[in-house]
Design an enzyme around this catalytic site. Structure first.
Site, PDB file in Angstrom:
ATOM      1  N   GLU A  28      15.529  26.666  15.516  1.00 51.54           N
ATOM      2  CA  GLU A  28      16.836  26.787  15.759  1.00 51.54           C
ATOM      3  C   GLU A  28      17.246  28.423  15.598  1.00 51.54           C
ATOM      4  OE1 GLU A  28      19.642  23.090  13.702  1.00 51.54           O
ATOM      5  OE2 GLU A  28      17.994  24.602  12.386  1.00 51.54           O
ATOM      6  N   ASP A  59      12.414  22.314  11.091  1.00 50.94           N
ATOM      7  CA  ASP A  59      13.920  22.792  10.903  1.00 50.94           C
ATOM      8  C   ASP A  59      13.050  23.643   9.722  1.00 50.94           C
ATOM      9  OD1 ASP A  59      16.731  21.853  10.764  1.00 50.94           O
ATOM     10  OD2 ASP A  59      15.922  20.682   8.675  1.00 50.94           O
ATOM     11  N   ASP A 109      15.196  15.840   7.328  1.00 49.13           N
ATOM     12  CA  ASP A 109      15.448  16.839   8.356  1.00 49.13           C
ATOM     13  C   ASP A 109      14.147  17.042   8.947  1.00 49.13           C
ATOM     14  OD1 ASP A 109      16.974  19.229   6.446  1.00 49.13           O
ATOM     15  OD2 ASP A 109      14.993  18.992   4.833  1.00 49.13           O
TER      16      ASP A 109
END
Length: 244
Positions: free
Chosen positions: A109, A25, A205
């Site tokens: 991501e 993340d 996170d």
């Protein structure tokens, strides 16, 4: 001048630890947080360099364009920004090598960094909103080097045989990794996550990184980790949100 050197090495057919996987993340407070709870971050500019940069920028604004003094000031600014860039590059390369050496699958991501850091100032006819806040966010994203870190991971993966997989970022920070409940209220703060359904607590996170890792592990339909499309595998757009 640039050189292209063939070092005679080839990408391994299989990672040394083929069953390992990690989610990452990326954030503005901590550059990268992995699903195993490791926080990767570094201060790229010192307090003294920040003060000196501000002084040089003010000095630059008062100097005459094209003057020798202006060129000297610009050169002094470049020396500072060059050191900052070198530290960021070193951090990205070092962190990427450590992560890819230990993980066969690295899940990130799918972030459109260029769009995320676009200016919100707008035009005279249509001025933007929250311009100052957006500018601060843009600086924070660029300072952490999100895109450079992704490139460093891809480069390091060529030597370890790791697979870099991008997944849809939607709701990863609002989803409980334990029960799968989605609720924005579960994100209590930047760092705290507490599920409103099952009460599961974790660093926000780390929870998001675990969701990304699980999404990456769930993506392959035929054991090829999503590196290529196959008859049994879902299209790329289902995982990334992009058109095939």
């Amino acid at each position: 001048m640039s050189f292209l050197v063939d070092e005679g090495r080839e990408t391994p057919q299989e990672h040394a630890m083929p069953d390992s996987a990690v989610g990452i993340d990326r954030g503005v407070t901590v550059a990268a947080v992995t699903s195993d709870g490791t926080f990767h971050d570094r201060q790229f500019i010192t307090v003294g360099e920040t003060v000196r940069c501000r002084r040089l920028q003010k000095k630059l604004a008062r100097q005459k364009k094209g003057s020798a003094n202006l060129r000297k000031t610009v050169a002094a600014l470049w020396r500072i920004t060059g050191r900052v860039t070198d530290r960021r590059t070193d951090f990205c390369a070092y962190t990427a090598n450590r992560i890819t050496a230990r993980n066969a699958l690295v899940v990130l991501e799918d972030l459109r960094t260029r769009n995320m850091t676009a200016s919100a100032s707008g035009t005279l006819d249509r001025p933007g909103r929250n311009v100052r806040q957006k500018a601060g966010l843009n600086r924070a994203i660029l300072d952490k080097g999100w895109h450079k870190f992704e490139l460093a991971l891809r480069s390091a993966a060529r030597h370890t045989g790791s697979v870099i997989l991008l997944v849809n970022p939607a709701y990863t920070s609002q989803t409980c990794n334990r029960c799968g409940h989605v609720d924005p209220k579960s994100r209590k703060s930047q760092a705290a996550f507490e599920c409103t359904a099952c009460g599961h607590r974790d660093h926000a996170d780390v929870n998001a990184a675990k969701n990304q890792r699980d999404a990456g592990l769930a993506f392959p339909a035929c054991g090829d980790l999503g590196t290529s499309r196959s008859a049994k595998q879902e299209p790329v757009s289902r995982a990334t949100g992009r058109n095939p």
